[in-house]
Design a protein around this motif. Structure first.
Motif, mmCIF file in Angstrom:
data_model
loop_
_atom_site.group_PDB
_atom_site.id
_atom_site.type_symbol
_atom_site.label_atom_id
_atom_site.label_comp_id
_atom_site.label_asym_id
_atom_site.label_seq_id
_atom_site.Cartn_x
_atom_site.Cartn_y
_atom_site.Cartn_z
ATOM 1 N N GLY A 147 19.232 64.934 -7.308
ATOM 2 C CA GLY A 147 17.894 64.678 -7.820
ATOM 3 C C GLY A 147 16.830 64.704 -6.756
ATOM 4 N N ASN A 148 15.602 64.936 -7.203
ATOM 5 C CA ASN A 148 14.410 64.863 -6.359
ATOM 6 C C ASN A 148 13.384 63.999 -7.070
ATOM 7 N N GLN A 149 12.780 63.102 -6.335
ATOM 8 C CA GLN A 149 11.825 62.171 -6.914
ATOM 9 C C GLN A 149 10.592 62.076 -6.029
ATOM 10 N N THR A 150 9.433 62.052 -6.675
ATOM 11 C CA THR A 150 8.161 61.881 -5.971
ATOM 12 C C THR A 150 7.502 60.605 -6.473
ATOM 13 N N ILE A 151 7.136 59.697 -5.555
ATOM 14 C CA ILE A 151 6.509 58.424 -5.907
ATOM 15 C C ILE A 151 5.179 58.325 -5.172
ATOM 16 N N ASN A 152 4.101 58.225 -5.913
ATOM 17 C CA ASN A 152 2.766 58.067 -5.335
ATOM 18 C C ASN A 152 2.204 56.716 -5.755
ATOM 19 N N THR A 153 1.866 55.880 -4.779
ATOM 20 C CA THR A 153 1.390 54.529 -5.054
ATOM 21 C C THR A 153 0.051 54.304 -4.377
ATOM 22 N N ASN A 154 -0.938 53.882 -5.161
ATOM 23 C CA ASN A 154 -2.255 53.530 -4.634
ATOM 24 C C ASN A 154 -2.504 52.062 -4.965
ATOM 25 N N THR A 155 -2.629 51.221 -3.944
ATOM 26 C CA THR A 155 -2.794 49.781 -4.122
ATOM 27 C C THR A 155 -4.184 49.361 -3.682
ATOM 28 N N LEU A 156 -4.901 48.638 -4.569
ATOM 29 C CA LEU A 156 -6.232 48.110 -4.270
ATOM 30 C C LEU A 156 -6.124 46.601 -4.104
ATOM 31 N N TYR A 157 -6.491 46.097 -2.926
ATOM 32 C CA TYR A 157 -6.425 44.668 -2.632
ATOM 33 C C TYR A 157 -7.821 44.059 -2.782
ATOM 34 N N TYR A 158 -7.896 42.886 -3.458
ATOM 35 C CA TYR A 158 -9.167 42.218 -3.704
ATOM 36 C C TYR A 158 -9.138 40.805 -3.146
ATOM 37 N N ASP A 159 -10.321 40.295 -2.851
ATOM 38 C CA ASP A 159 -10.475 38.883 -2.509
ATOM 39 C C ASP A 159 -10.391 38.069 -3.803
ATOM 40 N N ARG A 160 -9.464 37.097 -3.858
ATOM 41 C CA ARG A 160 -9.250 36.351 -5.099
ATOM 42 C C ARG A 160 -10.443 35.477 -5.468
ATOM 43 N N ASN A 161 -11.258 35.119 -4.498
ATOM 44 C CA ASN A 161 -12.404 34.259 -4.776
ATOM 45 C C ASN A 161 -13.639 35.065 -5.164
ATOM 46 N N THR A 162 -13.938 36.136 -4.415
ATOM 47 C CA THR A 162 -15.151 36.918 -4.666
ATOM 48 C C THR A 162 -14.888 38.159 -5.513
ATOM 49 N N ASN A 163 -13.606 38.533 -5.655
ATOM 50 C CA ASN A 163 -13.212 39.731 -6.408
ATOM 51 C C ASN A 163 -13.703 41.020 -5.766
ATOM 52 N N LEU A 164 -14.055 40.968 -4.478
ATOM 53 C CA LEU A 164 -14.503 42.162 -3.763
ATOM 54 C C LEU A 164 -13.306 42.929 -3.230
ATOM 55 N N LEU A 165 -13.432 44.261 -3.224
ATOM 56 C CA LEU A 165 -12.362 45.112 -2.724
ATOM 57 C C LEU A 165 -12.242 44.971 -1.210
ATOM 58 N N LEU A 166 -11.021 44.665 -0.727
ATOM 59 C CA LEU A 166 -10.785 44.504 0.703
ATOM 60 C C LEU A 166 -10.183 45.750 1.328
ATOM 61 N N LYS A 167 -9.248 46.398 0.631
ATOM 62 C CA LYS A 167 -8.564 47.533 1.238
ATOM 63 C C LYS A 167 -7.962 48.412 0.154
ATOM 64 N N ASP A 168 -7.910 49.696 0.442
ATOM 65 C CA ASP A 168 -7.294 50.672 -0.451
ATOM 66 C C ASP A 168 -6.140 51.308 0.314
ATOM 67 N N SER A 169 -4.916 51.084 -0.176
ATOM 68 C CA SER A 169 -3.723 51.564 0.527
ATOM 69 C C SER A 169 -3.030 52.632 -0.308
ATOM 70 N N VAL A 170 -2.688 53.757 0.334
ATOM 71 C CA VAL A 170 -2.018 54.859 -0.352
ATOM 72 C C VAL A 170 -0.692 55.137 0.342
ATOM 73 N N LEU A 171 0.382 55.245 -0.456
ATOM 74 C CA LEU A 171 1.689 55.595 0.087
ATOM 75 C C LEU A 171 2.328 56.618 -0.844
ATOM 76 N N ASN A 172 2.607 57.804 -0.290
ATOM 77 C CA ASN A 172 3.257 58.867 -1.040
ATOM 78 C C ASN A 172 4.644 59.109 -0.458
ATOM 79 N N ARG A 173 5.663 59.078 -1.335
ATOM 80 C CA ARG A 173 7.045 59.231 -0.875
ATOM 81 C C ARG A 173 7.764 60.308 -1.674
ATOM 82 N N GLU A 174 8.680 60.974 -1.004
ATOM 83 C CA GLU A 174 9.561 61.938 -1.644
ATOM 84 C C GLU A 174 11.000 61.547 -1.345
#
Length: 660
Positions: A147-174
């Motif tokens: 088998g061959n598998q492709t996994i693309n994950t985009n994670t958005l981290y927020y401040d729990r108090n202000t709800n502001l975006l802190l970081k955008d993390s992208v990880l692509n795996r095969e």
């Protein structure tokens, strides 16, 4: 779509062979909405997700079988070969709130091919002494997967108090994977007939059993992550695995059987030596697990008098941990739930005891009652730990531990009383006590629960009218989350979900009513169902009640003996779900014409869900988690059907009406 053929019993009456081939191709598309709420000591976690995807595949299957019956010797052989290709693509968007505030976008695509080959041989030999018997079996299986598998994950981290975006993390795996599995099984049974008792229908025997199975498997997974600096995928050694494993399981048993007119019992003893050996080729680490378990087996039943029987059964068996649960390797296919095996796991052992009493009166009254108890030594459970990640958010580590203290006690009963020739009442219920032991954040805890259910049903049957109705009340005080876990892949479906003891107590009341009217040219059916569930949790957690009410009406009208009209209408009312409520009205309509003198040929045109309002919404309560789900599906369908029904019995033809 599928197509196939088979040819059987080629040869003589006692010695024949056969073969067959089948091809199938299928495709599927889905859309799903879910709201998952989990409670744990750190707080509440909510995950709102939307998933969609499609899959397709085809399968080839070739089979062969043969039978040889020489009177005192019987041989049967079977072989099967399959080849499967599949392709899957899906995407998911998750919004997470509470103790964890982040959003995820995941894309997953895979292609797999799986060849399989298996064969089975079994025989039975009647010995010179007709009371003795010798039988055996053996089987072989070979399977592999690429088998061959492709996994693309985009994670958005927020401040729990202000709800502001802190970081955008992208990880692509095969991931590229290949595996090979080989299994061999063998077993023998020798039955030694003893001298018959005075009861002419009695029989006594001693049975000797031996079985063994050996399995050899290899698995290799290579993981590549996209390197932004090099602008190409790079091999990641820590996320790749390569191992070989060997399993040897044996079972040796002896038991005594006694059968007579009023008594039947069987008792015996089993010994089961097992070996699991796993070698990590990447880390050059070997894990060996050798165990031997002993367990008795007792079955007893007796006819006390006419219509009264009593039975008692005990059985013990062991369950070995899976290879994935033993490997001390980090499985990171889910970045939020990293799974690590435990090479020190021991097999669990289950004890099960049950008794039953049955009474049947010649006038129709019947009573059934039973008691059961079970407990597990060294049960394998998940140890869930929530830890901070590099961005001060949370992720989950799942490990496996052995634990004692889980047990279940349950009693059930059923009573049916006929009030008259066409009236009856049924009453049934159960009462159970359970204890669940878990690990969470490396701390052991226990929870006791009471499960209670009562059900009352009544029925009235006449020549043209049938009525059924009833009411049910149940309390579930120790929900079991085991169905949410897939131990074969060592993955759980979400962060924070644990086999928590009695986080939720569920109280449910249900009622149902059904009626049928059967006239010469008109048949009508109406039924309704109502249910309401209340979930209470430890602490000050407000959980809405869920209610469902369904009412259905269907009918069939005969016009001029060969024309028919079919009508089906359902109204569904849902209340209390975390998802937006939908209360559909489903309408179906059909026209039908019968042909030929015996009306064996039918042509019909049908439409289902003419308004296009169909949907599927449900709630699952397990452990510390409540899941509300809705699967979108196409329910507005139109079809044209041509049916020809033919049966032959006793040299004459009889018409068989199609089901409606």
């Amino acid at each position: 779509m599928s197509a196939g053929f088979n040819q059987n019993k080629m040869g003589s009456k006692k010695n024949w062979t056969g073969f067959g081939y089948r091809f199938s191709n299928d495709g599927n598309a889905f859309e799903r909405e879910q709201v998952i709420e989990s409670l744990n000591p750190e707080g509440k976690f909510t995950n709102i997700s939307q998933n969609r995807g499609k899959s397709s595949g085809n399968n080839h299957n070739l089979s062969w079988n043969t039978v040889n019956n020489a009177g005192n010797f019987f041989l049967q052989a079977y072989a099967n070969a399959t080849y499967n290709n599949s392709q899957n693509n899906n995407s998911a968007v998750s919004n997470q709130y509470g103790i964890l505030r982040q959003d995820l976008t995941n894309g997953n695509g895979s292609k797999n091919s799986s060849p399989n080959l298996n064969a089975n041989f079994s025989f039975n030999k009647k010995l010179i002494n007709k009371n003795n018997n010798f039988s055996g079996r053996t089987s072989f299986a070979l399977s592999g997967t690429e088998g061959n598998q492709t996994i693309n994950t985009n994670t958005l981290y927020y401040d729990r108090n202000t709800n502001l975006l802190l970081k955008d993390s992208v990880l692509n795996r095969e991931l590229t994977s290949n595996s090979l599995r080989r299994n061999f099984d063998i077993g023998f049974n020798y039955s030694l007939g003893l001298k018959k008792p005075k009861d002419t229908l009695g029989r006594r025997s001693i049975n000797f059993e031996y079985s063994a199975s050996a399995g050899l498997s290899s698995n290799n997974v290579e993981t590549f992550a996209f390197d932004n600096l090099l602008n190409k995928p790079a091999y990641v050694d820590s996320l790749s695995t390569s191992f070989k494993s060997l399993t040897l399981n044996q079972q040796i048993g002896v038991n005594y059987n006694h059968q007579s007119t009023k008594k039947r019992y069987n008792f015996g003893f089993n010994a089961a030596p097992n070996l699991i050996s796993n070698r990590d080729l990447r880390l050059q680490r070997k894990t060996d697990l050798y165990t031997i378990n002993f367990s008795p087996r007792i079955n007893y039943s007796q006819t006390l008098s006419t219509g009264k029987t009593f039975s008692m059964n005990y059985q013990g068996y062991n369950r070995n941990p899976g290879i994935e649960q033993l490997q001390p390797i980090r499985n990171t296919q889910s970045l939020q739930n990293i799974v690590v095996g435990n090479p020190d796991l021991r097999p669990s052992f289950n004890h099960n005891l049950s008794t039953n009493f049955n009474y049947a009166h010649k006038k129709g009254t019947s009573l059934q009652a039973g008691l059961s108890a079970s407990t597990t030594q060294r049960e394998i459970v998940s140890n869930v730990t929530l830890i901070p990640d590099t961005l001060n958010s949370l992720k989950q580590i799942t490990r496996y531990e052995n634990i004692n203290g889980n047990y279940n006690l349950n009693g059930n009963y059923f009573l049916m009383v006929p009030l008259s020739k066409n009236k009856s009442v049924r009453y049934s219920g159960s009462v159970g006590f359970s204890n669940r032991a878990i690990f969470f954040n490396n701390e052991k805890s226990y929870g006791k629960g009471v499960n209670f259910s009562q059900d009352l049903q009544g029925a009235y049957n006449a020549k043209k009218v049938t009525l059924n109705g009833g009411i049910n009340y149940s309390v579930t005080g120790n929900n079991n989350i085991s169905n949410l876990y897939n131990f074969s892949s060592a993955q759980t479906i979400g962060i924070g979900q644990i086999a928590a003891p009695a986080f939720f107590t569920t109280k449910t009341i249900r009622a149902n009513l059904r009626g049928d009217l059967r006239l010469k040219k008109l048949s009508l059916n109406a039924n309704s169902n109502f249910s309401k569930s209340h979930n209470s949790a430890k602490g000050d957690q407000a959980i809405p009640d869920v209610s469902n009410f369904n009412i259905n009406f269907s009918g069939r009208v005969t016009l001029k003996q060969s024309y028919f009209i079919n009508i089906n209408t359902t109204k569904i009312v849902n209340y209390g779900y975390s998802l937006a409520n939908s209360n559909p009205l489903l309408i179906g309509f059909g026209l039908e014409k019968a042909f030929m003198k015996d009306k064996s040929l039918h042509l019909s045109v049908n439409g289902q869900d003419l308004l296009g309002q169909g949907n599927n919404i449900s709630r699952t309560v397990s452990g510390n988690t409540i899941i509300d789900s809705r699967n979108k599906q196409q329910t507005r369908l139109f079809s044209v059907n041509l049916t020809y029904s033919l049966s032959k019995f006793g040299g004459k033809h009889f018409r068989v009406d199609p089901d409606h």
